[in-house]
Design a protein around this motif. Structure first.
Motif: not given
Length: 311
Positions: A131-137, A142-148, A271-278
């Protein structure tokens, strides 16, 4: 072999797999600019099959036992063949963040299929770590996604890749009960290469025009993230559950962020770094084991008092 030593070797093998699979995303980005999805998958599988074939000859590995062939064939078609083609195609349709989000459903599917088909245990620590890892993924995606940047086709292709990945892992696990990790990996790669042979014409024509860097990246994908990493994966999978191994792959997004930073100069945001840490924290939780309760200390039984005889 000592159980503790076996566990450490399996963890080391899983680490090699995760690092090499993370590096594959950087190489795919480079080679994918010159090769179409099917041609890239075939070139990667042929390179891997050649490397694995040489190793099998050197080690004099024979054919896998008959009982292993069913799992080898299923994993070869779904994971080595179908997965690589649709993932390459999907990543051309959506941005990297969306692809990471959808493909990371795979470990969750592995856990569900493993519990249903293989009888894998689902301890609370494994569920919490996933659950924690999926939240990080999700955070990394989301932090790497481009709008549209996402298309329906791309999302569907990445979802198919996640399903094929999960089904391939669950099919491979029983094959490792009778075949060696090298046999299961090598012949699975051979099956995948045969599945991708219809793309041979594209591979030949594109290789004639592709820059040397793209072709070298394709060969690298075959020798290291395929031949070596899939073998170390099979070695580790034979010594643990499919669910736990699937959870380990959640370290890949964090390593991809780091490698993209170092190799491509793509500076990650907070945000990307925080997700990677998660992601890494979740993997640590999922692979941890509950400490054994210490044996209760029993007080010594009271001894009867000595009484002196009357004078």
């Amino acid at each position: 072999m000592n159980p503790r030593r076996t566990e450490l070797l399996a963890a080391a093998a899983a680490t090699v797999t995760v690092v090499l699979w993370a590096s594959a995303f950087v190489s795919i980005r480079s080679a994918g600019a010159a090769y179409s999805p099917g041609a890239l998958a075939l070139g990667r599988l042929l390179s891997g099959a050649l490397a694995l074939g040489v190793i099998c000859l050197i080690r004099r590995e024979g054919l896998p036992p008959r009982s292993a062939w069913r799992g080898i064939a299923i994993s070869g078609v779904l994971w080595f063949g179908f997965y690589m083609v649709v993932l390459n195609w999907g990543e051309q349709q959506v941005d990297a963040g969306t692809a990471a989000l959808v493909v990371n459903i795979g470990p969750l599917l592995i856990a569900l299929l493993g519990a249903r088909l293989l009888g894998d245990a689902m301890p609370p620590r494994l569920l919490a770590g996933m659950a924690v890892s999926f939240a990080g993924a999700v955070t990394v995606g989301l932090s790497m996604s481009d709008d549209g940047g996402a298309s329906v086709l791309g999302v569907v292709l990445c979802l198919l890749a996640a399903i094929a990945y999960a089904a391939g892992v669950v099919a491979q696990k029983p094959a490792l009960a009778s075949g060696t990790p090298l046999q299961v990996t090598a012949f699975g790669c051979f099956v995948g290469a045969v599945v991708c042979l219809p793309f041979a014409g594209q591979l030949v024509s594109e290789a004639a025009e592709a820059p040397a860097s793209a072709t070298l990246n394709m060969v690298y994908l075959g020798v290291f993230p395929t031949a070596l990493a899939f073998t170390t994966w099979a070695y580790a999978l034979a010594r643990t559950t499919a669910s736990r191994m699937g959870a380990t792959t959640y370290a890949v997004p964090a390593l991809v962020v780091l490698m993209s930073w170092l190799a491509l100069g793509e500076v990650p945001g907070l945000l990307t770094l925080a997700g990677g840490a998660l992601c890494l924290a979740g993997v640590a939780v999922s692979r941890s084991r509950r400490a054994r309760a210490a044996a209760p200390v029993t007080a010594p039984e009271p001894q009867p008092e000595k009484t002196s005889d009357p004078a």
